[in-house]
Design an enzyme around this catalytic site. Structure first.
Site, short mmCIF file in Angstrom:
data_model
loop_
_atom_site.label_atom_id
_atom_site.label_comp_id
_atom_site.label_asym_id
_atom_site.label_seq_id
_atom_site.Cartn_x
_atom_site.Cartn_y
_atom_site.Cartn_z
N ASN A 13 14.23 17.37 21.49
CA ASN A 13 14.95 17.27 20.22
C ASN A 13 14.63 15.89 19.68
OD1 ASN A 13 16.67 17.07 18.08
ND2 ASN A 13 18.56 17.04 19.30
N LYS A 15 15.28 14.56 16.91
CA LYS A 15 16.30 13.97 16.03
C LYS A 15 15.62 13.38 14.78
CE LYS A 15 19.20 13.47 20.07
NZ LYS A 15 20.25 12.77 20.76
N HIS A 98 24.48 20.81 17.33
CA HIS A 98 24.30 19.58 18.11
C HIS A 98 25.51 18.67 17.87
CE1 HIS A 98 22.73 15.80 19.57
NE2 HIS A 98 21.90 16.51 20.29
N GLU A 100 25.71 15.65 17.37
CA GLU A 100 25.55 14.69 16.25
C GLU A 100 25.86 15.37 14.91
OE1 GLU A 100 21.65 13.50 17.45
OE2 GLU A 100 22.53 12.51 19.18
N GLU A 170 25.55 19.85 26.55
CA GLU A 170 25.31 18.43 26.32
C GLU A 170 26.63 17.68 26.27
OE1 GLU A 170 21.12 17.92 24.38
OE2 GLU A 170 22.67 17.80 22.87
N GLY A 176 22.22 9.79 24.67
CA GLY A 176 21.68 8.53 24.18
C GLY A 176 22.37 7.31 24.78
N SER A 216 20.57 12.18 28.23
CA SER A 216 19.86 11.18 29.03
C SER A 216 19.04 11.79 30.16
CB SER A 216 20.84 10.13 29.57
OG SER A 216 21.48 9.46 28.48
N GLY A 237 16.30 14.27 24.35
CA GLY A 237 16.23 13.42 23.16
C GLY A 237 15.19 12.33 23.36
N GLY A 238 15.65 11.13 23.67
CA GLY A 238 14.79 9.95 23.77
C GLY A 238 13.49 10.17 24.54
#
Ligand code: 13P
Length: 255
Positions: A13, A15, A98, A100, A170, A176, A216, A237-238
Protein backbone atom coordinates in the site's frame (compact mmCIF):
# COMPACT_ATOMS: atom_id res chain seq x y z
CA UNK A 1 -7.17 -26.02 9.36
CA UNK A 2 -5.01 -26.22 6.27
CA UNK A 3 -3.35 -22.89 5.62
CA UNK A 4 -2.02 -24.03 2.26
CA UNK A 5 -5.58 -24.05 0.92
CA UNK A 6 -5.67 -20.28 1.15
CA UNK A 7 -4.12 -17.78 -1.18
CA UNK A 8 -1.15 -16.03 0.41
CA UNK A 9 -1.22 -12.41 -0.66
CA UNK A 10 1.44 -9.75 -0.18
CA UNK A 11 0.17 -6.31 -1.11
CA UNK A 12 2.02 -3.04 -1.02
CA UNK A 13 0.00 0.00 0.00
CA UNK A 14 2.02 2.88 -1.32
CA UNK A 15 -0.27 5.49 0.29
CA UNK A 16 0.51 9.03 -0.97
CA UNK A 17 3.94 8.19 -2.33
CA UNK A 18 5.48 8.07 -5.83
CA UNK A 19 4.72 10.09 -8.92
CA UNK A 20 3.91 8.17 -12.13
CA UNK A 21 7.54 8.11 -13.29
CA UNK A 22 8.72 7.03 -9.83
CA UNK A 23 6.00 4.36 -9.77
CA UNK A 24 7.24 2.93 -13.05
CA UNK A 25 10.80 2.89 -11.73
CA UNK A 26 9.82 1.11 -8.50
CA UNK A 27 7.69 -1.47 -10.30
CA UNK A 28 10.48 -2.18 -12.80
CA UNK A 29 12.75 -2.84 -9.83
CA UNK A 30 10.19 -5.03 -8.04
CA UNK A 31 9.20 -7.19 -11.02
CA UNK A 32 12.36 -9.28 -11.48
CA UNK A 33 12.76 -9.69 -7.71
CA UNK A 34 9.32 -11.27 -7.27
CA UNK A 35 9.04 -13.08 -10.61
CA UNK A 36 9.20 -16.54 -9.04
CA UNK A 37 6.94 -15.75 -6.06
CA UNK A 38 4.72 -18.51 -4.80
CA UNK A 39 2.09 -16.07 -3.55
CA UNK A 40 0.00 -13.32 -5.03
CA UNK A 41 1.83 -9.99 -5.32
CA UNK A 42 -0.06 -6.71 -5.50
CA UNK A 43 0.93 -3.05 -5.57
CA UNK A 44 -1.82 -0.64 -4.49
CA UNK A 45 -0.83 2.75 -5.82
CA UNK A 46 -2.16 6.34 -5.98
CA UNK A 47 -4.84 6.99 -8.60
CA UNK A 48 -2.58 8.94 -10.94
CA UNK A 49 -0.06 6.08 -10.99
CA UNK A 50 -2.58 3.38 -11.88
CA UNK A 51 -2.40 3.53 -15.68
CA UNK A 52 1.40 3.55 -15.68
CA UNK A 53 1.44 0.76 -13.10
CA UNK A 54 -0.93 -1.47 -15.07
CA UNK A 55 1.17 -0.96 -18.19
CA UNK A 56 4.47 -1.55 -16.39
CA UNK A 57 3.27 -4.82 -14.88
CA UNK A 58 1.58 -6.25 -17.97
CA UNK A 59 2.71 -9.83 -18.50
CA UNK A 60 4.24 -10.03 -15.01
CA UNK A 61 2.91 -11.61 -11.82
CA UNK A 62 2.43 -8.24 -10.13
CA UNK A 63 -1.19 -7.12 -9.90
CA UNK A 64 -2.34 -3.58 -9.41
CA UNK A 65 -4.76 -2.17 -6.88
CA UNK A 66 -6.18 1.26 -6.08
CA UNK A 67 -6.30 2.75 -2.58
CA UNK A 68 -10.00 3.59 -2.51
CA UNK A 69 -13.08 3.78 -4.72
CA UNK A 70 -16.45 5.51 -4.55
CA UNK A 71 -19.67 3.52 -4.49
CA UNK A 72 -21.59 5.50 -7.09
CA UNK A 73 -21.17 4.69 -10.77
CA UNK A 74 -20.88 8.34 -11.73
CA UNK A 75 -22.26 11.73 -10.78
CA UNK A 76 -21.64 14.88 -8.82
CA UNK A 77 -18.92 13.65 -6.45
CA UNK A 78 -16.03 16.02 -7.02
CA UNK A 79 -12.66 14.40 -6.47
CA UNK A 80 -13.98 10.84 -6.38
CA UNK A 81 -13.19 7.84 -8.62
CA UNK A 82 -15.65 5.13 -9.65
CA UNK A 83 -15.32 1.38 -10.02
CA UNK A 84 -15.87 1.67 -13.78
CA UNK A 85 -12.91 4.04 -14.09
CA UNK A 86 -10.66 1.58 -12.27
CA UNK A 87 -11.92 -1.41 -14.22
CA UNK A 88 -11.36 0.24 -17.56
CA UNK A 89 -7.66 0.73 -16.92
CA UNK A 90 -7.17 -2.84 -15.69
CA UNK A 91 -7.12 -2.44 -11.92
CA UNK A 92 -7.89 -5.67 -10.07
CA UNK A 93 -7.82 -4.86 -6.35
CA UNK A 94 -8.83 -1.95 -4.15
CA UNK A 95 -7.93 -1.14 -0.55
CA UNK A 96 -11.04 -0.12 1.41
CA UNK A 97 -11.57 1.20 4.91
CA UNK A 98 -7.91 1.84 5.60
CA UNK A 99 -7.51 3.36 9.05
CA UNK A 100 -6.02 6.50 7.51
CA UNK A 101 -9.26 6.96 5.54
CA UNK A 102 -11.25 6.30 8.70
CA UNK A 103 -9.13 8.62 10.85
CA UNK A 104 -8.49 11.54 8.52
CA UNK A 105 -11.25 11.43 5.93
CA UNK A 106 -14.40 10.52 7.81
CA UNK A 107 -14.70 6.97 6.51
CA UNK A 108 -17.26 4.95 8.46
CA UNK A 109 -18.26 1.30 8.47
CA UNK A 110 -21.33 2.31 6.50
CA UNK A 111 -19.30 3.89 3.71
CA UNK A 112 -16.77 1.03 3.77
CA UNK A 113 -19.67 -1.33 3.27
CA UNK A 114 -21.04 0.71 0.37
CA UNK A 115 -17.62 0.78 -1.28
CA UNK A 116 -17.15 -2.94 -0.71
CA UNK A 117 -20.50 -3.80 -2.27
CA UNK A 118 -19.84 -1.53 -5.25
CA UNK A 119 -16.34 -2.93 -5.78
CA UNK A 120 -17.62 -6.50 -5.73
CA UNK A 121 -20.50 -5.71 -8.07
CA UNK A 122 -18.00 -4.24 -10.53
CA UNK A 123 -15.67 -7.24 -10.32
CA UNK A 124 -12.96 -5.52 -8.28
CA UNK A 125 -11.45 -7.43 -5.36
CA UNK A 126 -11.62 -5.39 -2.15
CA UNK A 127 -8.96 -5.57 0.55
CA UNK A 128 -11.11 -4.56 3.52
CA UNK A 129 -9.09 -3.14 6.41
CA UNK A 130 -10.10 -3.48 10.04
CA UNK A 131 -8.20 -2.74 13.22
CA UNK A 132 -8.41 -1.28 16.69
CA UNK A 133 -6.97 1.95 18.07
CA UNK A 134 -4.40 1.77 20.87
CA UNK A 135 -7.01 3.19 23.25
CA UNK A 136 -9.45 0.46 22.30
CA UNK A 137 -6.82 -2.25 22.86
CA UNK A 138 -5.96 -0.75 26.23
CA UNK A 139 -9.64 -0.79 27.18
CA UNK A 140 -9.71 -4.45 26.19
CA UNK A 141 -12.37 -4.02 23.53
CA UNK A 142 -10.30 -5.18 20.53
CA UNK A 143 -12.65 -8.07 19.84
CA UNK A 144 -15.79 -5.92 20.06
CA UNK A 145 -14.27 -3.38 17.69
CA UNK A 146 -13.16 -6.00 15.17
CA UNK A 147 -16.42 -7.95 15.35
CA UNK A 148 -18.39 -4.78 14.71
CA UNK A 149 -16.21 -3.74 11.78
CA UNK A 150 -16.36 -7.18 10.17
CA UNK A 151 -20.12 -7.38 10.57
CA UNK A 152 -20.83 -3.88 9.27
CA UNK A 153 -18.18 -3.71 6.54
CA UNK A 154 -19.33 -7.04 5.09
CA UNK A 155 -23.04 -6.49 5.61
CA UNK A 156 -25.02 -7.95 2.69
CA UNK A 157 -21.89 -9.43 1.08
CA UNK A 158 -22.87 -12.90 -0.13
CA UNK A 159 -20.85 -16.05 0.46
CA UNK A 160 -20.08 -16.13 -3.26
CA UNK A 161 -18.87 -12.52 -3.18
CA UNK A 162 -16.79 -13.20 -0.09
CA UNK A 163 -14.53 -15.40 -2.24
CA UNK A 164 -13.24 -12.19 -3.82
CA UNK A 165 -12.73 -10.36 -0.53
CA UNK A 166 -9.40 -10.09 1.26
CA UNK A 167 -9.43 -8.95 4.89
CA UNK A 168 -6.51 -6.99 6.31
CA UNK A 169 -6.05 -6.78 10.06
CA UNK A 170 -4.19 -3.57 10.75
CA UNK A 171 -3.96 -2.53 14.39
CA UNK A 172 -3.92 1.24 14.10
CA UNK A 173 -1.22 1.59 16.77
CA UNK A 174 1.16 -0.50 14.64
CA UNK A 175 0.85 1.49 11.42
CA UNK A 176 3.89 3.53 10.49
CA UNK A 177 5.02 3.53 14.10
CA UNK A 178 7.65 0.81 13.92
CA UNK A 179 5.59 -0.93 16.63
CA UNK A 180 4.64 -4.27 15.12
CA UNK A 181 2.03 -6.41 16.77
CA UNK A 182 3.80 -9.48 18.04
CA UNK A 183 3.23 -12.55 15.92
CA UNK A 184 1.02 -13.91 18.70
CA UNK A 185 -1.07 -10.73 18.85
CA UNK A 186 -1.50 -10.78 15.07
CA UNK A 187 -2.42 -14.46 15.12
CA UNK A 188 -4.91 -13.97 17.94
CA UNK A 189 -6.89 -11.29 16.11
CA UNK A 190 -6.61 -12.95 12.68
CA UNK A 191 -7.98 -16.14 14.24
CA UNK A 192 -10.77 -14.10 15.83
CA UNK A 193 -11.63 -12.58 12.45
CA UNK A 194 -11.78 -16.05 10.91
CA UNK A 195 -14.11 -17.17 13.70
CA UNK A 196 -16.37 -14.18 12.99
CA UNK A 197 -16.48 -15.14 9.31
CA UNK A 198 -17.42 -18.69 10.33
CA UNK A 199 -20.23 -17.27 12.45
CA UNK A 200 -21.52 -14.91 9.76
CA UNK A 201 -21.10 -17.36 6.87
CA UNK A 202 -19.82 -20.86 7.62
CA UNK A 203 -16.59 -22.73 8.38
CA UNK A 204 -15.80 -23.42 4.75
CA UNK A 205 -15.97 -19.72 3.90
CA UNK A 206 -13.85 -18.92 6.96
CA UNK A 207 -11.20 -21.48 6.01
CA UNK A 208 -10.96 -20.04 2.52
CA UNK A 209 -10.75 -16.31 3.23
CA UNK A 210 -7.32 -14.68 3.05
CA UNK A 211 -6.53 -12.58 6.12
CA UNK A 212 -3.51 -10.30 5.97
CA UNK A 213 -1.67 -8.58 8.76
CA UNK A 214 -0.53 -4.99 8.28
CA UNK A 215 1.39 -2.60 10.52
CA UNK A 216 5.16 -2.14 10.38
CA UNK A 217 5.63 -5.50 8.65
CA UNK A 218 9.10 -5.60 7.13
CA UNK A 219 11.83 -7.87 5.86
CA UNK A 220 12.96 -8.51 9.43
CA UNK A 221 9.68 -9.61 11.02
CA UNK A 222 7.74 -11.03 8.04
CA UNK A 223 8.94 -14.59 8.53
CA UNK A 224 7.60 -14.84 12.05
CA UNK A 225 4.30 -13.08 11.33
CA UNK A 226 3.63 -15.07 8.17
CA UNK A 227 4.52 -18.28 9.97
CA UNK A 228 1.31 -18.02 11.98
CA UNK A 229 -1.50 -20.27 10.87
CA UNK A 230 -4.13 -17.54 10.50
CA UNK A 231 -1.88 -14.87 8.98
CA UNK A 232 -2.13 -15.43 5.23
CA UNK A 233 -0.25 -12.44 3.98
CA UNK A 234 0.62 -8.84 4.55
CA UNK A 235 -0.48 -5.34 3.67
CA UNK A 236 2.75 -3.42 3.62
CA UNK A 237 3.20 0.34 3.86
CA UNK A 238 6.70 1.76 4.27
CA UNK A 239 8.59 -1.41 3.33
CA UNK A 240 6.66 -1.71 0.05
CA UNK A 241 8.41 1.43 -1.21
CA UNK A 242 11.80 -0.28 -1.22
CA UNK A 243 12.01 -3.02 -3.86
CA UNK A 244 14.43 -5.26 -1.97
CA UNK A 245 12.48 -5.06 1.29
CA UNK A 246 9.16 -5.75 -0.43
CA UNK A 247 10.70 -8.66 -2.34
CA UNK A 248 12.07 -10.14 0.89
CA UNK A 249 8.54 -10.13 2.37
CA UNK A 250 7.19 -11.77 -0.79
CA UNK A 251 9.90 -14.40 -0.40
CA UNK A 252 8.90 -15.02 3.21
CA UNK A 253 5.29 -15.56 2.09
CA UNK A 254 6.38 -17.95 -0.64
CA UNK A 255 7.84 -20.52 1.76
P1 13P B 1 3.35 0.45 7.57
O1 13P B 1 3.81 -0.87 6.98
O2 13P B 1 4.10 1.63 7.03
O3 13P B 1 3.26 0.41 9.05
O4 13P B 1 1.85 0.66 7.03
C1 13P B 1 0.95 -0.37 7.15
C2 13P B 1 -0.27 -0.02 6.41
O5 13P B 1 -1.00 0.88 6.80
C3 13P B 1 -0.57 -0.75 5.19
O6 13P B 1 -1.84 -0.47 4.74
Amino acid sequence: MDKSKRKAIIAGNWKMNKTPSQAKELLEAIKPLVADADCEVIACVPYVDLAVAVEATQGSNVKIGAENVHWAESGAFTGEISTGMLKEIGVEYVVLGHSERRQYFGETDETVNKRTKAALAAGLKPIVCVGELLWERECDITEEVIARQIKLDLWDVTEEELKNVVIAYEPVWAIGTGKTATADQAEEVCAFIRAQIAKLYNQEAADAVTIQYGGSMNDGNADELLGKVNVDGGLIGGASLVAEKFAAIVKAASK
